[in-house]
Design a protein around this motif. Structure first.
Motif: not given
Length: 148
Positions: A77-84, A109-110, A114-115
């Motif tokens: 999945p595209d996890l752009s915008g997810v911060r962890y 995740l990266t 994700a960021e």
């Protein structure tokens, strides 16, 4: 801000970290989710994810964390915008395999967009410090770096 503390554990130490964070930050909206109960759609852009992941055996992810990892890898999945933020639990006597489980999850995740925010936290069982205490201190550092 909604905070999801996602944990992967074999011995219960990562769960202790999650519960310690929830207790420490009870004035915030903190939800605990076991990776055993999580599907890839657990990741959405709204919450901040604090992830506590143990390393099991000779450098593997805990069983149910491995299932979530593999599902994410397969679906992609595209996890752009997810911060962890990532917190690893391990044993330095395993040398290069120390915290390998958390490092694998972090890289995935990266790689999915994700960021990671804040410091990569680590607990070494050889220090004999309580995992929850180290995890709460790490969470405090993370939350100091983001807007909550």
């Amino acid at each position: 801000m909604h905070i999801v503390v996602l944990y992967g554990t074999e011995s219960g130490n990562a769960e202790d970290v999650a519960k310690g964070i929830q207790r420490e930050f009870r004035d915030l909206d903190v939800e605990i989710v076991n990776m055993a109960d999580a599907a890839p759609d657990v990741f959405t852009p709204e919450p901040l994810y604090l992830i506590a992941c143990a390393t099991h055996g000779g450098g593997e992810l805990p069983g149910f964390a491995q299932f979530l990892h593999d599902d994410l890898l397969e679906i992609g999945p595209d996890l752009s915008g997810v911060r962890y933020a990532m917190f690893g639990l391990g044993d330095t006597s395993y040398d290069e395999r120390y915290n390998r489980g958390a490092k694998q999850f972090d890289a995935l995740l990266t790689g999915l967009g994700a960021e990671r925010v804040g410091p990569f936290g680590e607990h070494d069982v050889m220090t004999r410090q309580l995992p929850a205490a180290v995890g709460v201190a790490w969470a405090r550092e993370v939350l100091d770096t983001v807007d909550v």
